[in-house]
Motif scaffolding. Structure first.
Motif, short mmCIF file in Angstrom:
data_model
loop_
_atom_site.label_atom_id
_atom_site.label_comp_id
_atom_site.label_asym_id
_atom_site.label_seq_id
_atom_site.Cartn_x
_atom_site.Cartn_y
_atom_site.Cartn_z
N ALA A 15 0.66 -1.30 -0.08
CA ALA A 15 0.05 -0.23 0.04
C ALA A 15 0.93 1.35 -0.13
O ALA A 15 0.67 2.21 -0.83
CB ALA A 15 -0.95 0.01 1.20
N ILE A 16 1.98 1.29 0.79
CA ILE A 16 2.85 2.52 0.91
C ILE A 16 3.33 2.60 -0.41
O ILE A 16 3.74 3.51 -1.12
CB ILE A 16 3.82 2.12 1.88
N GLY A 17 3.87 1.26 -1.04
CA GLY A 17 4.60 1.64 -2.40
C GLY A 17 3.70 2.01 -3.35
O GLY A 17 3.95 2.74 -4.28
N ALA A 18 2.33 1.56 -3.47
CA ALA A 18 1.33 2.27 -4.28
C ALA A 18 1.20 3.66 -4.20
O ALA A 18 1.20 4.41 -5.21
CB ALA A 18 -0.06 1.33 -4.23
N PRO A 59 -4.48 4.83 -6.24
CA PRO A 59 -3.37 4.26 -6.90
C PRO A 59 -4.18 2.90 -7.55
O PRO A 59 -4.76 2.05 -6.88
CB PRO A 59 -2.22 3.80 -6.20
N VAL A 60 -3.99 2.67 -9.01
CA VAL A 60 -4.14 1.33 -9.74
C VAL A 60 -5.58 1.43 -9.82
O VAL A 60 -6.33 1.34 -10.95
CB VAL A 60 -3.40 -0.02 -9.28
N VAL A 61 -6.27 1.43 -8.71
CA VAL A 61 -7.86 1.18 -8.44
C VAL A 61 -8.47 2.12 -9.68
O VAL A 61 -9.37 1.74 -10.38
CB VAL A 61 -8.26 1.19 -7.15
N SER A 62 -8.14 3.50 -9.30
CA SER A 62 -9.20 4.67 -10.06
C SER A 62 -8.87 4.34 -11.52
O SER A 62 -9.84 4.22 -12.34
CB SER A 62 -8.54 5.98 -9.92
N TRP A 63 -7.90 4.00 -12.21
CA TRP A 63 -7.57 3.87 -13.48
C TRP A 63 -8.38 2.51 -13.97
O TRP A 63 -8.76 2.76 -15.24
CB TRP A 63 -5.84 3.54 -13.66
N LEU A 64 -8.26 1.59 -13.28
CA LEU A 64 -9.00 0.55 -13.49
C LEU A 64 -10.63 0.55 -13.63
O LEU A 64 -11.28 0.11 -14.43
CB LEU A 64 -8.89 -0.92 -12.71
N LEU A 65 -10.93 1.59 -12.60
CA LEU A 65 -12.52 1.75 -12.59
C LEU A 65 -12.71 2.45 -13.52
O LEU A 65 -14.01 2.50 -14.33
CB LEU A 65 -12.77 2.25 -11.29
N GLU A 123 2.70 2.42 -10.29
CA GLU A 123 2.12 2.40 -8.85
C GLU A 123 2.08 0.78 -8.89
O GLU A 123 2.56 0.38 -7.54
CB GLU A 123 0.51 2.92 -8.91
N ALA A 124 1.76 0.05 -9.55
CA ALA A 124 1.46 -1.35 -9.30
C ALA A 124 3.00 -1.94 -9.18
O ALA A 124 3.27 -2.89 -8.35
CB ALA A 124 0.90 -2.24 -10.47
N LEU A 137 7.21 -4.08 -5.80
CA LEU A 137 8.76 -4.07 -5.45
C LEU A 137 9.11 -3.69 -3.72
O LEU A 137 10.07 -4.34 -3.26
CB LEU A 137 9.70 -3.06 -6.31
N PHE A 138 8.15 -2.81 -3.38
CA PHE A 138 8.19 -2.47 -1.84
C PHE A 138 7.90 -3.82 -0.98
O PHE A 138 8.50 -4.15 -0.33
CB PHE A 138 7.12 -1.32 -1.58
#
Ligand SMILES: [Zn+2]
Length: 255
Positions: free
Chosen positions: A11-14, A54-60, A80-81, A86-87
């Motif tokens: 989550a921190i990484g995203a 992060p990620v979720v908005s783009w997919l939605l 973001e992914a 990697l984190f």
């Protein structure tokens, strides 16, 4: 290994990946990334909180702006992914140790320069200078290599080899790539630096042949930073396993 912390690090990484995207895109054009809300590059509409997950908005939104319907670059959710992965993976490998600090700094640097190089064919000096300080702190004090001078040797060898490559390729390799090695060499050490160049060349050649083969001329500019970033990450996380596997398979079995 604690599942909670793996998810937490992802989550921190995203969230940081989203920020690194902005840093990578704005630093080369000297646009401050601390001021100015994010906006759609086509219709200039300011993005609301719902657009910034992060990620979720783009997919939605299926990769399209809510207002004008124009495509939003998949580089955003990918950054973001990848940063999230990697984190989480860094924590999975190193746990809460001094080397985790090295891994997170290393990942952050590589994500930012990849974005800059993809968009502008530039690896900004300011990003390299900014990261030089924590990299030096990590490799000279917090999590030194054994022996400690491998960090300096890695930087010198990486910088020198890229400099020679740049001279030979007559400008095909940019100054940013050379300077990048002064900052990632200390993290990788000597063996890691050499392995990262090997992987970067391998990935670069493969991608060039597969995707650019048809329309490539000698003048086609290819950002080499992303290949170096991939090579550096492979060498950092899996370089040792690769060497052991390689030696066992091709050398010791013949003895
Ligand atoms: Zn728009």
């Amino acid at each position: 290994m604690d599942v909670f912390w793996v998810v937490y690090m992802a989550a921190i990484g995203a969230v940081l990946g989203s920020f690194y995207n902005v840093v990578g895109m704005r630093t080369p054009i000297s646009e401050p990334f601390t001021t100015g809300r994010s906006h759609c590059p086509h219709c200039q509409r300011r993005l609301s909180g719902l657009d910034l997950i992060p990620v979720v908005s783009w997919l939605l939104l299926r990769g399209k702006c809510r207002t004008c319907g124009r495509a939003i670059s998949p580089v955003y959710p990918l950054t973001e992914a990848v940063t999230a992965f990697l984190f989480a993976y860094s924590y999975y490998v190193f746990g809460f140790s001094a080397e985790l600090a090295a891994a997170l700094i290393f990942v952050s640097l590589l994500v930012i320069i990849t974005v800059s190089d993809l968009y502008y064919y530039v690896i900004p000096d300011r990003v390299l200078i900014f990261f030089a300080v924590p990299v030096a702190a990590v490799r000279l004090v917090i999590a030194p290599l054994d022996p400690w001078w491998l960090a300096i040797a890695g930087a010198v060898i990486g910088f020198s080899l890229l400099y020679i490559l740049a001279v030979i390729s007559n400008g095909g390799m940019g100054g940013g790539d050379i300077k990048l090695y002064a900052v990632i060499g200390p993290v990788l050490g000597v063996t890691g630096t050499l392995l990262s160049l090997f992987f970067a060349a391998l990935i670069g050649l493969t991608v060039s042949l597969v995707f650019l083969g048809r329309k490539m001329t000698r003048k086609t500019a290819v950002p080499f930073g992303p290949f170096i970033a991939c090579g550096a990450l492979i060498a950092y996380f899996w370089g040792e396993q690769f060497l052991v596997f390689y030696l066992e398979t091709f050398l010791y079995s013949r003895l």
